[in-house]
Design a protein around this motif. Structure first.
Motif, PDB file in Angstrom:
ATOM      1  N   ASP A 454       0.800  -1.225   0.000  1.00 16.75           N
ATOM      2  CA  ASP A 454       0.000   0.000   0.000  1.00 16.75           C
ATOM      3  C   ASP A 454       0.835   1.279   0.000  1.00 16.75           C
ATOM      4  O   ASP A 454       0.300   2.377   0.007  1.00 16.75           O
ATOM      5  CB  ASP A 454      -0.935   0.021   1.220  1.00 16.75           C
ATOM      6  N   HIS A 455       2.161   1.167   0.017  1.00 18.73           N
ATOM      7  CA  HIS A 455       3.016   2.346  -0.035  1.00 18.73           C
ATOM      8  C   HIS A 455       4.429   1.911  -0.432  1.00 18.73           C
ATOM      9  O   HIS A 455       4.710   0.707  -0.530  1.00 18.73           O
ATOM     10  CB  HIS A 455       3.059   3.060   1.321  1.00 18.73           C
ATOM     11  N   PHE A 456       5.279   2.880  -0.704  1.00 17.06           N
ATOM     12  CA  PHE A 456       6.672   2.520  -0.954  1.00 17.06           C
ATOM     13  C   PHE A 456       7.592   3.476  -0.215  1.00 17.06           C
ATOM     14  O   PHE A 456       7.207   4.591   0.150  1.00 17.06           O
ATOM     15  CB  PHE A 456       7.003   2.506  -2.460  1.00 17.06           C
ATOM     16  N   THR A 457       8.792   3.012   0.049  1.00 14.58           N
ATOM     17  CA  THR A 457       9.804   3.802   0.736  1.00 14.58           C
ATOM     18  C   THR A 457      10.888   4.176  -0.279  1.00 14.58           C
ATOM     19  O   THR A 457      11.514   3.296  -0.874  1.00 14.58           O
ATOM     20  CB  THR A 457      10.437   3.010   1.889  1.00 14.58           C
ATOM     21  N   LEU A 458      11.058   5.468  -0.467  1.00 11.61           N
ATOM     22  CA  LEU A 458      12.023   5.972  -1.443  1.00 11.61           C
ATOM     23  C   LEU A 458      13.265   6.472  -0.733  1.00 11.61           C
ATOM     24  O   LEU A 458      13.178   7.290   0.179  1.00 11.61           O
ATOM     25  CB  LEU A 458      11.388   7.111  -2.257  1.00 11.61           C
ATOM     26  N   ILE A 459      14.420   5.971  -1.124  1.00  7.56           N
ATOM     27  CA  ILE A 459      15.693   6.440  -0.570  1.00  7.56           C
ATOM     28  C   ILE A 459      16.410   7.208  -1.656  1.00  7.56           C
ATOM     29  O   ILE A 459      16.700   6.661  -2.732  1.00  7.56           O
ATOM     30  CB  ILE A 459      16.565   5.272  -0.062  1.00  7.56           C
TER      31      ILE A 459
END
Length: 507
Positions: A454-459
């Motif tokens: 349901d979401h993503f983590t962007l680095i």
């Protein structure tokens, strides 16, 4: 007596006519001595120095059937040029009741005949070795003068009557086109498909393939480097490409080697090596297919999910790439572009070696130490044959390492802040759907993306101290980007295995 004829010619100077001449003499000899010829065994363009000759081996095997009592050769060096092979196979034939006869050399069956045969075989072996030395000596001399040794010169080059290389301008245009297209982002598959459509052939007159194109793209001859036995002579060939274009292509080739599944079907999977599963933290790879209705679809899938070891759902290629690029574009403010240009210019112009160069230099020093120790052992008389073999192996390893070091050192490119700034401005002005723009944005800003359901983590490659926030508003991304602009030592490259930290976006 029933006999068979064995004839052979070598590849370096003789022709099919040599076989005809050998057969003529053998048939005349057989008629004079009342032999009955029941078969022929002929090896074409095969050296007699070794025994891996198809017809020769078939003849030895057939001798066990006892259908013939003699093997008639033009002269003994046709049978073998190696005394060891000659003795071994004559011993096998003798057990089968078969003897070797020479049509040109009058050899009796007594002790004198055996002596004469041994002398002739020794001479054949000597002249074979001497001929081999002459051929290799000639090739060495040609290499010193950067002349052709007869191998395929490659597309774009031709060889004149004096063995000198020159550029064929019509073919050179094709070479430059291929390198420029690959450097601009086209895939090998796309280029090969187009070359086949246009009926453009390789230097051997064949259709281009993925492998032939790969060999061409890594051929140093195009920047004027003459190569022989692993040794390189810069300036020994006429140049077709400039160094900048050639080494730009090498960088792309090296990156693509580390990027599995970058392309499947149509389109490029831009997040390859950067997109990870939020569940199991394994890499997600591009995947494509065609439905029963014929519609093509492209998506990213967790590597472990493909093995049924993870429950991560797939995500559409365009959906995730569009969202990541959209968030990255919001970071490219005038201030951030200037910051990136400044920091990249500083890194480009730093003199210290990168990690790969340091490792290669260390390996070369270790090889030098090992070589010196082996020389000492040889000087002291310690098992000379074994040490010599190890010494040759170590020296060959060192040559390979030195070649890799030269390649790595040539990769280093120095750019000014103004040049980088101009490039970034150009990227921002390109259309949103331009593949080069999308690729550049992801390569510059994205270190890694962790995708959940349901979401993503962007680095992003921006800060030493990334902040982990759930449902982060877009304005806070800008604040995080500016958190610590003086610290860049943990900014990561495309092939880094793990991120320095997490920054989360709703999805």
């Amino acid at each position: 007596m029933n006999v068979v004829i064995y004839a052979r010619f070598s590849s370096h100077s003789q022709t099919e006519q040599s076989i005809e001449g050998q057969l003529k003499v053998c048939y005349e000899y057989a008629e004079q001595n009342h032999y009955t010829i029941i078969g022929e065994y002929i090896d074409r363009a095969v050296s007699g120095k070794y025994d891996n000759r198809a017809e020769f081996q078939r003849m030895i095997s057939d001798s066990e059937k006892h259908a013939f009592e003699g093997i008639l050769v033009y002269q003994l060096d046709r049978f073998a040029r190696n005394r060891y092979d000659s003795a071994i196979y004559k011993s096998k034939l003798k057990k089968n009741g078969v003897r070797v006869l020479s049509a040109r050399e009058n050899i009796t069956d007594d002790a004198s005949g055996i002596l004469v045969e041994g002398v002739l075989e020794s001479m054949a072996e000597y002249f074979s070795a001497e001929l081999s030395q002459k051929i290799h000596r000639g090739m060495e001399i040609n290499a010193q003068k950067c002349l052709s040794n007869g191998s395929n010169p490659g597309l774009g080059f031709k060889v004149d009557k004096d063995r000198r290389f020159y550029v064929d301008e019509d073919e050179a245009k094709i070479v430059r086109e291929i390198f420029e297209r690959y450097a601009s982002g086209e895939t090998k598959a796309e280029i090969v498909k187009d070359l086949k459509r246009r009926k453009v052939k390789t230097s051997l007159g064949n259709d281009f393939t993925y492998n032939s194109l790969s060999r061409m793209l890594s051929n140093k001859r195009y920047i004027g480097v003459y190569m022989y036995k692993g040794q390189e002579t810069p300036g020994g060939m006429p140049r077709i490409l400039d160094d900048d274009l050639f080494y730009k292509v090498q960088d792309i080739l090296n990156k693509n080697k580390k990027a599995p599944a970058r392309t499947h079907g149509e389109g490029e999977y831009l997040l390859t090596t950067k997109l990870f599963c939020g569940h199991c933290k394994n890499m997600m790879v591009g995947y494509g297919g065609t439905s029963k209705t014929g519609k093509q679809y492209h998506y990213y899938i967790c590597k472990e999910a493909r093995k049924k070891h993870c429950d991560k759902t797939i995500v559409g290629k365009k959906k995730i790439e569009d969202r990541v690029i959209a968030e990255c574009l919001k970071l490219l403010t005038d201030e951030n572009i200037k910051f990136i240009a400044q920091k990249v210019a500083e890194e480009c112009n730093k003199s210290p070696d990168n990690l790969t160069v340091k490792q290669l230099k260390k390996a070369i020093r270790e090889a030098d130490t090992a070589i010196e120790n082996l020389w000492r052992g040889i000087e002291q008389g310690q098992s000379v044959p074994m040490l010599t073999e190890r010494l040759n192996k170590r020296q060959a390893e060192k040559e390979v390492l030195e070649e890799q070091l030269a390649i790595e050192q040539n990769k280093r490119i120095c750019l000014s802040e103004a040049q980088i700034l101009a490039f970034l401005d150009f990227v921002c002005e390109m259309p949103l759907d331009d593949i080069n723009k999308r690729r550049a944005i992801i390569n510059i800003l994205v270190h890694s993306v962790y995708l959940y359901d349901d979401h993503f983590t962007l680095i992003i490659n921006a800060s030493k101290k990334p902040v982990s926030i759930d449902d982060i508003p877009l304005e806070e991304i800008e604040e995080a980007f500016n958190t610590d602009k003086t610290c860049t030592e943990q900014c990561s490259t495309m092939t880094s295995p793990a991120p320095p930290g997490k920054r989360s976006l709703s999805f």
